[in-house]
Design an enzyme around this catalytic site. Structure first.
Site, PDB file in Angstrom:
ATOM      1  N   PHE A 118      -0.895   2.176 -11.982  1.00 39.13           N
ATOM      2  CA  PHE A 118      -1.017   0.677 -12.540  1.00 39.13           C
ATOM      3  C   PHE A 118      -1.777   0.120 -11.241  1.00 39.13           C
ATOM      4  O   PHE A 118      -1.176  -0.071 -10.144  1.00 39.13           O
ATOM      5  CB  PHE A 118       0.158   0.119 -12.697  1.00 39.13           C
ATOM      6  CG  PHE A 118      -0.067  -1.396 -13.109  1.00 39.13           C
ATOM      7  CD1 PHE A 118      -0.277  -1.501 -14.216  1.00 39.13           C
ATOM      8  CD2 PHE A 118       0.335  -2.294 -12.081  1.00 39.13           C
ATOM      9  CE1 PHE A 118      -0.787  -2.933 -14.597  1.00 39.13           C
ATOM     10  CE2 PHE A 118      -0.071  -3.788 -12.443  1.00 39.13           C
ATOM     11  CZ  PHE A 118      -0.437  -3.959 -13.634  1.00 39.13           C
ATOM     12  N   ASP A 162      -2.769   2.177  -2.282  1.00 36.32           N
ATOM     13  CA  ASP A 162      -2.685   0.928  -3.043  1.00 36.32           C
ATOM     14  C   ASP A 162      -1.198   0.405  -2.802  1.00 36.32           C
ATOM     15  O   ASP A 162      -0.338   1.112  -3.333  1.00 36.32           O
ATOM     16  CB  ASP A 162      -2.784   0.969  -4.666  1.00 36.32           C
ATOM     17  CG  ASP A 162      -2.504  -0.374  -5.298  1.00 36.32           C
ATOM     18  OD1 ASP A 162      -2.014  -1.288  -4.695  1.00 36.32           O
ATOM     19  OD2 ASP A 162      -2.800  -0.593  -6.522  1.00 36.32           O
ATOM     20  N   LYS A 172       0.239  -9.360  -3.308  1.00 36.92           N
ATOM     21  CA  LYS A 172       1.626  -9.826  -3.487  1.00 36.92           C
ATOM     22  C   LYS A 172       2.387 -10.423  -2.270  1.00 36.92           C
ATOM     23  O   LYS A 172       2.155 -11.655  -2.250  1.00 36.92           O
ATOM     24  CB  LYS A 172       2.438  -8.801  -4.315  1.00 36.92           C
ATOM     25  CG  LYS A 172       1.787  -8.255  -5.556  1.00 36.92           C
ATOM     26  CD  LYS A 172       2.807  -7.464  -6.285  1.00 36.92           C
ATOM     27  CE  LYS A 172       2.504  -6.994  -7.868  1.00 36.92           C
ATOM     28  NZ  LYS A 172       2.090  -8.142  -8.607  1.00 36.92           N
TER      29      LYS A 172
END
Length: 404
Positions: free
Chosen positions: A146, A231, A260
């Site tokens: 994801f 990531d 984030k």
């Protein structure tokens, strides 16, 4: 006891659903205020936040250091665009580069933008440095990944919800099983410019790879002259008990993708970090963002990096994360089938014969705990890094109660 007919929440949810696309299926909670690890809804009920904005709130809601930085910057300047240089930019870039052990950073806004940036940089590096023929670049990715929901990113997703009915899809990606070094080695050839993986797969249910996998990926990329792109949007910035999840096996990727928590739960901030031999391929006009690296974002992110420089949050995540995982494992065989995780990040598999993941989250919310399901009966737990053991006990007790 508050009667349903005087609660504000049902009407607020109806109003929200009336005027929004239904791309989310939120729990029936309408949050009005928050502080630290706790939030309060519009009816005055408090909840322990065990999701923390998918790691965006690593430092807690309304962290006083971060909110002070935002308030101060709001009184000065919030946006210039990258057509000019502002007085927060250099410090943000230099501090983040140092934290990553890299020469340079390229700031953006959202995590998906940072992933797209890494893809563009990898391809350009492949053409300009490695010598891959034009338009032939390939990137190896992992099944169960994801990385966001843009059209390019969902082109290499194997999640039907993210992928199906959004074609035609962007070519140039090869999907191999996560954790399988042999399959990755077979997928790499002379056209491969990068391997793009999550050091721990979050959306998939906090899947930790086998020991030796990340060093093996590093060795493959080095041997084959391929960029290792990590990531760390969810796994990075203290979540797993180290600054980066790659740190657990002393692995240094060529490119970090960050987001984030970098914005402190206040503003969206993302970036990629790499050395100049990689980021140096990009030239003026070839990539950018109006809001990327804006003064407000940089002011907050500077303080985020300062918090991480002390190592306090990483140590807290390591200690309390070990406690959380140990407590969760006492429930295996008592409603839980499996527990995975590292630091303050856990994936738990509820016995599907008891309930779905959605039902588990609804029952936890009734007991004042907010969590998120993913893929059937799996839940992800990611409390703020400031959480203490007493609050962990509250959450585990609630989970134990719903599993009976």
């Amino acid at each position: 006891m508050i009667l349903d007919d005087v609660l504000r929440t049902p009407a607020a949810i109806r109003d929200a659903e009336r005027h929004t696309a239904h791309n989310y299926h939120p729990l029936p909670v309408v949050i009005a205020t928050a502080e630290g690890s706790w939030v309060t809804d519009i009816d005055g009920r408090r909840y322990l936040d065990f999701l923390a904005g998918y790691s965006a709130l690593n430092f807690g809601h309304r962290n006083p250091v971060l909110t002070a930085a935002a308030h101060a910057q709001l009184d000065r300047v919030t946006l210039t665009s990258r057509a000019f240089v502002h007085d927060q930019f250099a410090e943000f870039c230099s501090r983040l580069a140092a934290l990553c052990g890299k020469d340079q950073v390229l700031p953006m806004n959202t995590g998906a933008e940072a992933v797209e940036t890494a893809i563009k940089i990898s391809r350009k590096w492949g053409y300009r440095v490695k010598g891959v023929p034009a338009d032939q670049a390939t990137i190896v990715v992992a099944a169960g990944n994801f990385h966001g929901r843009t059209t390019t990113i969902i082109s290499f997703s194997d999640d039907p919800d993210a992928h199906d009915d959004f074609g035609p899809y962007t070519p140039g990606f090869r999907i191999v099983p996560y954790g399988d070094l042999a399959a990755m080695a077979e997928a790499i050839d002379e056209t491969t410019v990068a391997v793009l993986i999550e050091p721990i797969q979050g959306e998939q249910g906090v899947v930790v790879p086998p020991d030796g996998y990340l060093p093996g990926v590093r060795a493959l990329c080095t041997d084959q002259n391929v960029l290792f792109v990590a990531d760390e949007i969810q796994s990075g910035l203290g979540r797993t008990g180290d600054t980066f999840a790659c740190d657990h096996e002393s692995v240094v990727p060529d490119v970090y993708i960050l987001g984030k928590a970098l914005g402190g739960g206040i503003v969206p901030v993302s970036a990629i970090a790499a050395n100049s031999d990689v980021l140096g391929v990009i030239k003026p006009g070839q990539h950018g963002s109006t809001f990327g690296g804006n003064p407000l974002a940089c002011a907050v992110a500077i303080e985020v990096v300062k918090l991480l420089e002390s190592g306090t949050y990483q140590a807290r995540a390591k200690e309390n994360g070990a406690y959380l995982l140990a407590e969760l494992r006492t429930l295996i065989g008592n409603g839980l089938l499996a527990v995975r995780g590292r630091g303050l990040w856990a994936g738990i598999d509820v016995d599907p014969e008891l309930m779905t993941g959605r039902e588990a989250c609804e029952r936890l919310a009734e007991r004042g705990i907010l969590a998120k399901d993913t893929h059937g009966s799996t839940l992800r737990l990611a409390p703020p890094l400031i959480i203490d053991k007493d609050d962990i006990d509250v959450a585990v007790a609630a989970l134990r109660a719903i599993l009976k």
